[in-house]
Design a protein around this motif. Structure first.
Motif, PDB file in Angstrom:
ATOM      1  N   ALA A 362       0.844  -1.216   0.000  1.00 55.78           N
ATOM      2  CA  ALA A 362       0.000   0.000   0.000  1.00 55.78           C
ATOM      3  C   ALA A 362       0.869   1.251   0.000  1.00 55.78           C
ATOM      4  O   ALA A 362       0.588   2.232  -0.706  1.00 55.78           O
ATOM      5  CB  ALA A 362      -0.932  -0.030   1.216  1.00 55.78           C
ATOM      6  N   THR A 363       1.934   1.207   0.793  1.00 60.13           N
ATOM      7  CA  THR A 363       2.823   2.377   0.849  1.00 60.13           C
ATOM      8  C   THR A 363       3.499   2.599  -0.503  1.00 60.13           C
ATOM      9  O   THR A 363       3.611   3.724  -1.005  1.00 60.13           O
ATOM     10  CB  THR A 363       3.874   2.172   1.939  1.00 60.13           C
ATOM     11  N   GLY A 364       3.938   1.455  -1.124  1.00 61.23           N
ATOM     12  CA  GLY A 364       4.586   1.585  -2.429  1.00 61.23           C
ATOM     13  C   GLY A 364       3.623   2.091  -3.488  1.00 61.23           C
ATOM     14  O   GLY A 364       3.984   2.941  -4.337  1.00 61.23           O
ATOM     15  N   PHE A 365       2.350   1.573  -3.506  1.00 60.28           N
ATOM     16  CA  PHE A 365       1.368   2.020  -4.489  1.00 60.28           C
ATOM     17  C   PHE A 365       1.025   3.498  -4.278  1.00 60.28           C
ATOM     18  O   PHE A 365       0.828   4.260  -5.235  1.00 60.28           O
ATOM     19  CB  PHE A 365       0.121   1.146  -4.389  1.00 60.28           C
ATOM     20  N   GLN A 366       0.958   3.892  -2.957  1.00 59.33           N
ATOM     21  CA  GLN A 366       0.664   5.304  -2.666  1.00 59.33           C
ATOM     22  C   GLN A 366       1.774   6.192  -3.202  1.00 59.33           C
ATOM     23  O   GLN A 366       1.523   7.261  -3.793  1.00 59.33           O
ATOM     24  CB  GLN A 366       0.500   5.471  -1.161  1.00 59.33           C
ATOM     25  N   GLN A 367       3.023   5.736  -3.038  1.00 58.68           N
ATOM     26  CA  GLN A 367       4.145   6.515  -3.562  1.00 58.68           C
ATOM     27  C   GLN A 367       4.129   6.528  -5.082  1.00 58.68           C
ATOM     28  O   GLN A 367       4.465   7.550  -5.717  1.00 58.68           O
ATOM     29  CB  GLN A 367       5.459   5.920  -3.047  1.00 58.68           C
ATOM     30  N   LEU A 368       3.708   5.351  -5.693  1.00 53.35           N
ATOM     31  CA  LEU A 368       3.620   5.300  -7.155  1.00 53.35           C
ATOM     32  C   LEU A 368       2.548   6.260  -7.680  1.00 53.35           C
ATOM     33  O   LEU A 368       2.736   6.941  -8.696  1.00 53.35           O
ATOM     34  CB  LEU A 368       3.315   3.862  -7.591  1.00 53.35           C
ATOM     35  N   VAL A 369       1.403   6.305  -6.962  1.00 55.68           N
ATOM     36  CA  VAL A 369       0.343   7.244  -7.360  1.00 55.68           C
ATOM     37  C   VAL A 369       0.843   8.680  -7.222  1.00 55.68           C
ATOM     38  O   VAL A 369       0.557   9.552  -8.059  1.00 55.68           O
ATOM     39  CB  VAL A 369      -0.921   6.997  -6.517  1.00 55.68           C
ATOM     40  N   ASP A 375      -2.666  10.390 -10.304  1.00 59.26           N
ATOM     41  CA  ASP A 375      -3.567   9.681 -11.225  1.00 59.26           C
ATOM     42  C   ASP A 375      -3.348   8.167 -11.042  1.00 59.26           C
ATOM     43  O   ASP A 375      -2.300   7.647 -11.398  1.00 59.26           O
ATOM     44  CB  ASP A 375      -3.243  10.103 -12.649  1.00 59.26           C
ATOM     45  N   PRO A 376      -4.378   7.502 -10.516  1.00 55.10           N
ATOM     46  CA  PRO A 376      -4.219   6.047 -10.308  1.00 55.10           C
ATOM     47  C   PRO A 376      -4.042   5.290 -11.600  1.00 55.10           C
ATOM     48  O   PRO A 376      -3.359   4.261 -11.650  1.00 55.10           O
ATOM     49  CB  PRO A 376      -5.497   5.630  -9.589  1.00 55.10           C
ATOM     50  N   GLN A 377      -4.682   5.764 -12.695  1.00 54.23           N
ATOM     51  CA  GLN A 377      -4.593   5.067 -13.979  1.00 54.23           C
ATOM     52  C   GLN A 377      -3.155   5.063 -14.473  1.00 54.23           C
ATOM     53  O   GLN A 377      -2.643   4.043 -14.958  1.00 54.23           O
ATOM     54  CB  GLN A 377      -5.508   5.756 -15.005  1.00 54.23           C
ATOM     55  N   LYS A 378      -2.491   6.158 -14.314  1.00 55.08           N
ATOM     56  CA  LYS A 378      -1.105   6.225 -14.748  1.00 55.08           C
ATOM     57  C   LYS A 378      -0.228   5.338 -13.859  1.00 55.08           C
ATOM     58  O   LYS A 378       0.736   4.735 -14.337  1.00 55.08           O
ATOM     59  CB  LYS A 378      -0.614   7.679 -14.703  1.00 55.08           C
ATOM     60  N   ALA A 379      -0.582   5.312 -12.614  1.00 53.46           N
ATOM     61  CA  ALA A 379       0.197   4.452 -11.706  1.00 53.46           C
ATOM     62  C   ALA A 379       0.070   3.002 -12.112  1.00 53.46           C
ATOM     63  O   ALA A 379       1.049   2.241 -12.102  1.00 53.46           O
ATOM     64  CB  ALA A 379      -0.261   4.645 -10.254  1.00 53.46           C
ATOM     65  N   VAL A 380      -1.147   2.595 -12.523  1.00 51.99           N
ATOM     66  CA  VAL A 380      -1.363   1.220 -12.979  1.00 51.99           C
ATOM     67  C   VAL A 380      -0.573   0.965 -14.244  1.00 51.99           C
ATOM     68  O   VAL A 380       0.034  -0.109 -14.427  1.00 51.99           O
ATOM     69  CB  VAL A 380      -2.856   0.944 -13.168  1.00 51.99           C
ATOM     70  N   LEU A 381      -0.575   1.957 -15.153  1.00 51.46           N
ATOM     71  CA  LEU A 381       0.169   1.789 -16.383  1.00 51.46           C
ATOM     72  C   LEU A 381       1.662   1.636 -16.112  1.00 51.46           C
ATOM     73  O   LEU A 381       2.353   0.855 -16.769  1.00 51.46           O
ATOM     74  CB  LEU A 381      -0.095   2.986 -17.314  1.00 51.46           C
TER      75      LEU A 381
END
Length: 466
Positions: A362-369, A375-381
């Motif tokens: 979660a911390t890594g995804f939050q930092q990626l976002v 933008d979550p979509q860009k983070a997913v990409l």
């Protein structure tokens, strides 16, 4: 302490075995084993011939009776016959202790502890008395002529009296019978004279017909012999009469003396029997008292033995079972607690690890976002782009195992929509590989528009149509 206890136990066992073997007695064939003491209420002693028995200590003791024959010489003198003629009867008796059951008991009661000389003295008195009694019931002629009858009468009377004290008559031998009056000798002479007369008479009768004179001479000789014989018999009768008269006087004196003796013997026997009965009653009372004390001691010992053998082991087993049950329960409780603690620790560690992983993700995804400007979509990409080499590698692996040795294409150059046959073949083969977009959809994701070969404007136009 264990070797010491073993040594003590072996020593006690050895002493006990030695004592038991010492009390086991074997009876030789020439003796009778007499067991006295506590032998039962039916008899005063237990007699064994040709066997063995165990002698109980304290309660019983033992002794032996010798079965060797005893030779007794009975030279009876001045015994009165039925005719009141005194005779001398020298005899030799052979006696011994009997092996019959009842007679052995009599011997144990009356002869145990006596020496052979004392037994011989007792038997001699009985033999003299019975021999006088038999002679008093028979004539001189019967005693002298019919020896078998005389010996049978002696054996019958003597045997009955000897059985009362435990003895048995083995043999009786009468050597010669004499009388002081010469009656037996006179009978012998009379018999000899009669035989001579009969012989001579027979000779005379045979020669009478041939020689009358000689017959008369022989007759005179016979008469003289007869007269001589008659005179002899008369003198013998006179001598017998004188002997009878003297014997009668002696008989009266003997009868008076016998009466006095029997009276004193009866009184002495009465006193002895009374004393024996008193002593026997005292001994029986002491024996009963000893038996009662022994039975009480034995009962106390049996009770203590039962207490030690049954109650004490039962209590020990009961306490041992309680202790084992408590130990087993404690062991089960500790084992269950240990297993529960282990399971709790394992699950707690797994939960902590999963929580830590999810927290880090979660911390890594939050930092990626945050890196994708929120933008979550860009983070997913960005995540997909990071995993794209692995996805392509997986797609390539699908056709990696196909081996194409040779491809021959006859292409005319004319195809639909301006495509050649070769281009259509390659395109169809690539379509046989699962498309990347379908692979993403199977995973629940969607490729970005630039990977689909479409512009964002075209994607927005297709969206309303859907």
């Amino acid at each position: 302490m264990t070797p010491t206890l073993i040594i003590i136990f072996v020593a006690v066992l050895f002493v006990t075995l030695a004592a038991i073997l010492k009390r086991y007695r074997r009876c030789p064939s020439d003796k009778i084993l007499v067991i006295y003491g506590k032998t039962g209420r039916s008899s005063s002693a237990k007699c064994i011939h040709g066997g063995a028995a165990f002698i109980w200590p304290v309660f019983q003791d033992y002794s032996y009776l010798d079965l060797k024959p005893i030779s007794i010489e009975c030279n009876l003198t001045n015994a009165l016959s039925k005719q009141n003629i005194r005779v001398d009867v020298p005899c030799r008796f052979t006696v011994g202790i009997s092996t019959e059951a009842d007679v052995m008991t009599n011997a144990a009661e009356r002869l145990l502890g006596l020496s052979p000389e004392n037994i011989q003295n007792v038997a001699t008195d009985i033999l003299f008395g019975q021999l006088r009694l038999v002679i008093a019931t028979m004539d001189i002629e019967e005693i002298n002529a019919d020896r078998d009858k005389f010996l049978a009468s002696v054996s019958a009377n003597v045997e009955a009296e000897l059985r009362k004290i435990g003895l048995k008559l083995i043999n009786v031998n009468v050597t010669d019978i004499r009388d002081e009056s010469g009656y037996i000798e006179a009978l012998g002479k009379e018999a000899a004279a009669k035989a001579i007369n009969d012989a001579k008479k027979s000779v005379a009768e045979q020669n009478r017909y041939g020689e009358i004179g000689k017959a008369e001479a022989d007759r005179d000789k016979d008469i003289r012999i007869a007269e001589t014989t008659r005179d002899t018999r008369i003198k013998t009768a006179e001598a017998n009469a004188l002997a009878v008269e003297g014997e009668n006087a002696s008989k009266i004196t003997i009868a008076n003396s016998d009466a006095t003796r029997r009276e004193k013997e009866a009184e002495a026997a009465r006193i002895a029997v009374a004393a024996e009965k008193v002593q026997a009653a005292k001994a029986l009372e002491e024996a009963y008292k000893s038996e009662r004390d022994a039975e009480l001691a034995r009962a106390a010992r049996e009770q203590a033995t039962q207490q030690a053998n049954i109650v004490v082991p039962a209590q020990i087993d009961k306490e041992k079972a309680i202790i084992e049950a408590e130990a087993q329960a404690e062991q089960i409780r500790r084992k269950a607690k240990g297993e529960a603690d282990a399971i709790f620790a394992k699950m707690d560690a797994q939960a902590r690890g999963l929580l830590e992983i999810l927290s880090k993700q979660a911390t890594g995804f939050q930092q990626l976002v945050s890196a994708a400007e929120g933008d979550p979509q860009k983070a997913v990409l960005m995540m997909i782009a990071d995993k794209l080499p692995e996805l392509v590698k997986t797609q390539v692996e699908a056709v990696k195992g196909i081996n194409i040795d040779k491809v021959t294409v006859w292409d005319t150059g004319n195809g639909a929509e301006g495509k050649t046959a070769t281009s259509n073949f390659i395109s169809g083969m690539m379509k046989s590989v699962p498309p990347l977009e379908d692979l993403f959809k199977m995973a629940g994701m969607e490729l970005p528009s630039y990977l689909k070969g479409k512009t964002p404007q075209a994607e927005e136009q297709e969206t309303p149509e859907k």
